[in-house]
Write an enzyme that holds these catalytic residues in place. Structure first.
Site, PDB file in Angstrom:
ATOM      1  N   TYR A   4       0.810  -1.231   0.000  1.00  0.00           N
ATOM      2  CA  TYR A   4       0.000   0.000   0.000  1.00  0.00           C
ATOM      3  C   TYR A   4       0.837   1.271   0.000  1.00  0.00           C
ATOM      4  O   TYR A   4       0.478   2.257   0.637  1.00  0.00           O
ATOM      5  CB  TYR A   4      -0.962   0.020   1.196  1.00  0.00           C
ATOM      6  CG  TYR A   4      -1.589  -1.307   1.536  1.00  0.00           C
ATOM      7  CD1 TYR A   4      -2.245  -2.070   0.570  1.00  0.00           C
ATOM      8  CD2 TYR A   4      -1.530  -1.808   2.834  1.00  0.00           C
ATOM      9  CE1 TYR A   4      -2.815  -3.294   0.885  1.00  0.00           C
ATOM     10  CE2 TYR A   4      -2.108  -3.033   3.166  1.00  0.00           C
ATOM     11  CZ  TYR A   4      -2.742  -3.778   2.175  1.00  0.00           C
ATOM     12  OH  TYR A   4      -3.309  -4.988   2.488  1.00  0.00           O
ATOM     13  N   HIS A   5       1.938   1.292  -0.764  1.00  0.00           N
ATOM     14  CA  HIS A   5       2.817   2.462  -0.774  1.00  0.00           C
ATOM     15  C   HIS A   5       3.034   3.024  -2.183  1.00  0.00           C
ATOM     16  O   HIS A   5       4.174   3.320  -2.557  1.00  0.00           O
ATOM     17  CB  HIS A   5       4.176   2.114  -0.161  1.00  0.00           C
ATOM     18  CG  HIS A   5       4.120   1.692   1.258  1.00  0.00           C
ATOM     19  ND1 HIS A   5       5.146   0.995   1.877  1.00  0.00           N
ATOM     20  CD2 HIS A   5       3.169   1.870   2.214  1.00  0.00           C
ATOM     21  CE1 HIS A   5       4.815   0.761   3.137  1.00  0.00           C
ATOM     22  NE2 HIS A   5       3.624   1.274   3.363  1.00  0.00           N
ATOM     23  N   PRO A   6       2.003   3.234  -2.997  1.00  0.00           N
ATOM     24  CA  PRO A   6       2.235   3.776  -4.344  1.00  0.00           C
ATOM     25  C   PRO A   6       2.631   5.249  -4.297  1.00  0.00           C
ATOM     26  O   PRO A   6       2.059   6.041  -3.542  1.00  0.00           O
ATOM     27  CB  PRO A   6       0.878   3.593  -5.026  1.00  0.00           C
ATOM     28  CG  PRO A   6      -0.121   3.642  -3.910  1.00  0.00           C
ATOM     29  CD  PRO A   6       0.568   2.973  -2.755  1.00  0.00           C
TER      30      PRO A   6
END
Length: 544
Positions: free
Chosen positions: A473-475
């Protein structure tokens, strides 16, 4: 029609910061627009509620990627916050800044003014750290940072095992060096999640110059020539126009900000024409440079009778934990997405760690062929040691499919495309088993269950990673900062969109490169820093 000085699109980790800072002196009228609801959902405020909000469409965009070639053509679910506080209201509550060298690298890539010495004052300004107080940490900022109030004996054993495996104990991974193993610090205050909605927005809500609209989905950016002058948004079935005398500021994150630019004709002309969108302003870098952390869970079965999160989350035990939380604000319900963090160098010659581990005394049933985002805790006791490569070389894209501003874009993460990424994650998986084999864990350990116990070659490990890994969840990076001479840059180092006026992007999408850790704290720092640039520009124009 409404008239403001600034219109902020997105009330997430960055948008709430800007809403607070831009209204603090009372001089500017600000409209903050959020496509999702208010943060009334009780699962937002109970720390362990992330396990619910990560799959709740009422507060979560729940985007899906295109089938990804690097991970067996699987579709991955990407949770992103759709609520006041954005992803800071649904994330795993982990406070990590990354390595200071990350920001020196940003400056070298053209983001002038974003070196480690430049950003440190803004990390400190944001932070209210309950334990750490020194030149590197703040104690009176809006963002509360605390130690976990509940620990687990297996997690304690993991920390000891990490030290036995050669990792130094490091009780401040946000300090001068990141190497080592310790418990995470959390964005929690008094046993409750401390999102940017709580820390930044709530204290500002009584200001007469701040206006907040929820369930307000922006459809278009209005222009007068090359100047952004306002937005239109949909709310309660009607279209509303809001004018911005000074600036429109996009804070939609790595997915929504490039999407909104593209549906308004700002981007790569070839991409826009393919989607049936007229070109307003050619900016080839929009939607490119996508980076994300790809994580894989190495799971171990613990000895029968061990009580882990698996058992505490079910039956009568969860009722006991709920009562404990109500009475003391401690226990299972205060837990974050991982207990223990570790940072490790996969090969000699590196200037800092290139692998991060998220470690939790729990195991889940992971879907084999499709990342549904719905992972169920197993009944038996387990331990997860999950490595991700901190600085991936692979790059993906996020582009619109049509002119419809309410249609999800095509997300192509392109995981594990680069050989460096492949080699690093394989080494990370192998070292996870090294940690698990240490004496400190022997009283607890039964065997490895995923991948199945037994010898595996590097190619076999890589195949397993492709089959089982997914996003953490780190775009970032899809509207990256850089100089005007850089054809891939979307915004300048102050967040201003190249070639246009009155339009900025302030969120994780402006990062030139992914930081060496979780992205919420750096995103808050970005908004803190650019808020000063916005106010300085306003002051300079007023004086001119």
């Amino acid at each position: 029609m409404m008239d403001f000085d600034y219109v902020i699109v997105g009330a997430g980790s960055a948008g709430c910061v800007l809403a607070n800072r831009l209204t603090a002196d009372g001089r500017h009228r600000v409209l903050l627009l959020e496509a999702g609801p208010k943060d009334w959902n009780p699962m937002i405020h109970i720390p362990v509620g992330y396990s619910t909000t990560l799959k709740d469409p009422s507060v979560n965009w729940l985007y899906e990627t295109e089938p990804d070639p690097g991970s067996m053509d699987r579709v991955h679910v990407w949770p992103r916050g759709k609520v006041l506080g954005g992803s800071s209201s649904i994330n795993g509550l982990l406070y990590v800044r990354g390595q200071m060298a990350d920001y020196d690298n940003w400056a070298q890539l053209g983001a002038t003014g974003w070196s480690s010495s430049d950003v440190l004052p803004y990390f400190r300004r944001a932070e209210a750290n309950e334990r750490l107080s020194d030149d590197l940490h703040g104690t009176d900022g809006p963002l509360n940072v605390s130690d976990a109030t509940t620990r687990h004996p297996v997690s304690d054993a993991v920390v000891e095992a990490g030290v036995q495996a050669g990792l130094p104990f490091n009780d401040d991974v946000n300090g001068e060096v990141q190497d080592g193993i310790s418990y995470f610090q959390l964005t929690v205050k008094n046993g409750r999640r401390w999102s940017t909605a709580q820390g930044y927005l709530k204290p500002a809500l009584n200001r007469r110059n701040l206006h907040v609209e929820t369930e307000a989905h922006v459809a278009s950016i209005l222009f007068d020539g090359k100047r952004a002058t306002g937005v239109t948004y949909r709310q309660d079935g009607r279209t509303v126009t809001a004018m911005a005398r000074r600036e429109v500021i996009l804070c939609g994150g790595a997915v929504n900000s490039p999407q909104l630019l593209e549906v308004n004709g700002i981007g790569d002309p070839e991409v826009l024409k393919a989607a049936g969108i007229d070109v307003r302003h050619a900016l080839p870098g929009v939607g490119k440079n996508l980076q994300d952390h790809f994580v894989v869970s190495v799971q171990f079965r613990l000895k029968p009778g061990t009580i882990t999160v698996n058992q505490l989350s079910k039956g009568w035990r969860v009722m006991v934990e709920a009562l404990k939380y109500a009475a003391t604000r401690k226990g299972l319900l205060t837990l974050s997405a991982a207990h223990v963090q570790a940072y490790w160098r996969s090969r000699p010659g590196l200037s800092g760690p290139d692998v991060q581990y998220h470690i939790l005394p729990a195991t889940v049933n992971i879907p084999k062929y499709r990342d549904t985002g719905v992972w169920e805790l197993e009944d038996e006791s387990g331990l997860t040691i999950a490595p991700c490569q901190l600085r991936p070389e692979s790059r993906g894209t996020i582009h619109v499919k049509s002119p419809d501003p309410f249609a999800a874009p095509a997300i192509r993460p392109n995981y594990l495309a680069d050989p460096i990424d492949q080699r690093t994650i394989v080494e990370g998986v192998k070292f996870a088993s090294v940690i698990a084999a240490q004496d400190a864990l022997k009283p607890w350990m039964e065997h490895r269950i995923d991948p199945a116990d037994g010898a595996m070659g590097d190619d076999e490990i890589l195949s397993w990673v492709r089959e089982r890994g997914s996003t953490i969840y780190h775009p970032v990076g899809t509207c990256r900062m850089g100089q005007a001479s850089d054809t891939g840059a979307v915004v300048d180092p102050q967040g201003r969109v190249h070639g246009l006026s009155g339009l900025r992007v302030v969120d994780a999408s402006v990062m030139p490169r992914l930081v060496s850790g979780n992205t919420n704290a750096p995103t808050i720092m970005i908004a803190e820093k650019i808020s000063d640039s916005i106010l300085a520009d306003a002051k300079a124009e007023a004086a001119a």
